[in-house]
Design an enzyme around this catalytic site. Sequence first.
Site, PDB file in Angstrom:
ATOM      1  N   ASP A  25      -8.467   2.352   2.843  1.00 41.30           N
ATOM      2  CA  ASP A  25      -7.648   2.516   4.141  1.00 41.30           C
ATOM      3  C   ASP A  25      -8.657   3.230   4.879  1.00 41.30           C
ATOM      4  OD1 ASP A  25      -4.417   2.957   4.945  1.00 41.30           O
ATOM      5  OD2 ASP A  25      -5.945   3.463   6.198  1.00 41.30           O
ATOM      6  N   ASP A 140      -6.429  -2.597   8.871  1.00 39.97           N
ATOM      7  CA  ASP A 140      -7.471  -1.504   7.961  1.00 39.97           C
ATOM      8  C   ASP A 140      -7.277  -1.155   6.757  1.00 39.97           C
ATOM      9  OD1 ASP A 140      -5.210   0.492   8.256  1.00 39.97           O
ATOM     10  OD2 ASP A 140      -6.669   1.956   8.844  1.00 39.97           O
ATOM     11  N   GLU A 141      -6.552  -1.862   5.957  1.00 39.25           N
ATOM     12  CA  GLU A 141      -6.132  -1.788   4.815  1.00 39.25           C
ATOM     13  C   GLU A 141      -6.201  -2.836   3.835  1.00 39.25           C
ATOM     14  OE1 GLU A 141      -2.141  -0.228   4.961  1.00 39.25           O
ATOM     15  OE2 GLU A 141      -1.824  -0.076   2.830  1.00 39.25           O
TER      16      GLU A 141
HETATM   17  N1  DCP Z   1      -1.508   1.730  14.479  1.00 40.14           N
HETATM   18  C1  DCP Z   1      -0.767   1.420  15.663  1.00 40.14           C
HETATM   19  N2  DCP Z   1       0.584   2.238  15.570  1.00 40.14           N
HETATM   20  C2  DCP Z   1       1.020   3.032  14.591  1.00 40.14           C
HETATM   21  C3  DCP Z   1       0.327   3.003  13.461  1.00 40.14           C
HETATM   22  C4  DCP Z   1      -0.971   2.618  13.609  1.00 40.14           C
HETATM   23  O1  DCP Z   1      -1.136   1.056  16.568  1.00 40.14           O
HETATM   24  N3  DCP Z   1       2.140   3.609  15.010  1.00 40.14           N
HETATM   25  C5  DCP Z   1      -2.867   1.272  14.404  1.00 40.14           C
HETATM   26  C6  DCP Z   1      -3.974   2.243  14.950  1.00 40.14           C
HETATM   27  C7  DCP Z   1      -4.366   2.616  13.466  1.00 40.14           C
HETATM   28  C8  DCP Z   1      -4.468   1.439  12.704  1.00 40.14           C
HETATM   29  O2  DCP Z   1      -3.060   0.828  13.269  1.00 40.14           O
HETATM   30  O3  DCP Z   1      -5.835   2.978  13.800  1.00 40.14           O
HETATM   31  C9  DCP Z   1      -4.275   1.634  11.111  1.00 40.14           C
HETATM   32  O4  DCP Z   1      -3.118   2.468  10.813  1.00 40.14           O
HETATM   33  P1  DCP Z   1      -3.211   3.612   9.792  1.00 40.14           P
HETATM   34  O5  DCP Z   1      -1.784   3.960   9.406  1.00 40.14           O
HETATM   35  O6  DCP Z   1      -4.010   3.298   8.532  1.00 40.14           O
HETATM   36  O7  DCP Z   1      -3.792   4.771  10.520  1.00 40.14           O
HETATM   37  P2  DCP Z   1      -5.245   5.190  10.991  1.00 40.14           P
HETATM   38  O8  DCP Z   1      -6.179   4.265  10.279  1.00 40.14           O
HETATM   39  O9  DCP Z   1      -5.550   5.510  12.421  1.00 40.14           O
HETATM   40  O10 DCP Z   1      -5.515   6.687  10.142  1.00 40.14           O
HETATM   41  P3  DCP Z   1      -5.478   7.125   8.631  1.00 40.14           P
HETATM   42  O11 DCP Z   1      -6.913   7.633   8.751  1.00 40.14           O
HETATM   43  O12 DCP Z   1      -4.386   8.062   8.519  1.00 40.14           O
HETATM   44  O13 DCP Z   1      -5.433   6.020   7.846  1.00 40.14           O
HETATM   45 MG    MG Z   2      -5.991   3.914   8.031  1.00 38.34          MG
END
Ligand code: DCP
Ligand code: MG
Length: 470
Positions: A25, A140-141
């Site tokens: 992730d 991203d996962e």
């Molecule tokens: N995303 C979004 N709206 C949300 C949640 C996520 O647009 N409510 C998008 C932005 C994030 C991406 O999806 O960058 C990936 O989601 P993640 O939940 O994996 O969150 P992040 O990668 O940003 O942070 P983490 O380090 O917690 O994984």
């Molecule tokens: Mg993420």
Amino acid sequence: MAGGTLPGTDADDDAESDRVVFHVDMDCFYASCERLRRPELDGEPLVVGMGYEAGETIGAVATASYEARAFGVESAMPISEALELLPRRANADPDDPDAPDPGEAGRYLPVDLDFYKEVAGDVKAVLRDCADVLREVSVDEAYLDVTDRTAWDAAAGESAAAGPAEVRTLAEGYARHVKERIEREAGVPASVGVAPNMSTAKVASDADKPDGLVVVPPGEVEPFLAPLPTADIHGVGPVTERTLAELGIETAGDLAAADPDRLADELGDRGRELYRRARGEDDREVTPTGLPKSLSRESSLSATADEERKRETVRALAADVARRARERGCLYRTIGIKAVEPPYEVNTRARSLPGPVDDPDLVESVALDLLDEFDGDRVRKLGVRVSKLDFAESDQATLGGFDAGGGSGDAGDEPGGRDRGTEPRSAATDGDGGKLTDWVDGEPDGADADGETETDRRTGDGQASLGDWS
Ligand code: DCP
Ligand code: MG
């Protein structure tokens, strides 16, 4: 072979706990992408807003860098609220006593999805290269099955006298390698969870973000999960969390010790599923997203050079694969085998046919023919695969039930979700009682011209030479 086997594990006999699954992730993904093209944002509180426009207060937080999270900014929060917690850096003016302190201010940028998808493509290329099977869940996962690339064995120089959690495993080394490749080749940081099953790997990837690498060896799964709040168990949302709390169940350990019948009364089948997950039991296979490019079965066996054993196994696998292809009305143009020699040498051979066929006898005879090359070699796993599939004649309506397909998204994360409809696993076993598992991944690279046999030798060091089988 390097190192010993961890206490409580056995490299050959228990196919289930033997699996090595990674969950990758990306860390604050959109923000990391922005930093990739604007390195001056490194270390700064950074908010990426969906529907946000420069200078405006509209939109919602898509993601926030970890520096911005320290100010309380969270995903899905309105930008207006985020601005109260973390003012815009652009408004900071050292000469204006009413302006925000620059050290207490952040940058705000609008979402640029096209760019993030490009970066995600680079990440995916690395993952595809590193996995036996890759299941992408979102931008991203992803889950990776890397069972054939590495193992739970202790890395060279590690003492098995230490507890399993302290012993560095080959799997950990391989995960570090994958993480470093992502960083080097895609330029963005990832957190990786390593476990014998998907749901634990998912929890592990989240357990030490950002830049995390959390390894949960077989035998450590339950103690790893036990102290975590139920919300950390995959599939427990806020509603379920409340229901469980009302039952006095606060942690995964409580859940694992609960009466599964009681849970089923409250939550239906999901209750039992969550109970199993809290105990670290999750036998879902990592299946690729999208329509399958191939159909395969493979079987672990105690390392053996016995020709009849090997041929018997290949016959059973060939029959199984041909039956499944026929059930789906699917023709194939390539027949292949996989032979894994101890410890980690993955060999694949394939032969192309002049045209698409549905011919179980041919699958068997070609597979046995390809196996001849391994005469006298010890193998610990064998697989048979048909590829270059042709669904033209088949009923498209049946494709949704494909065990290797199943649409996008991580439906498998929710007990009872769409993904649970996958085909029941074959009950067939090999001589060791090893479960036959799918061996479904991408096409081997390279042309497999008619009549040509494809070769693919991996190095045997547990860090397979990458890039040749996905
Ligand atoms: N995303 C979004 N709206 C949300 C949640 C996520 O647009 N409510 C998008 C932005 C994030 C991406 O999806 O960058 C990936 O989601 P993640 O939940 O994996 O969150 P992040 O990668 O940003 O942070 P983490 O380090 O917690 O994984
Ligand atoms: Mg993420």
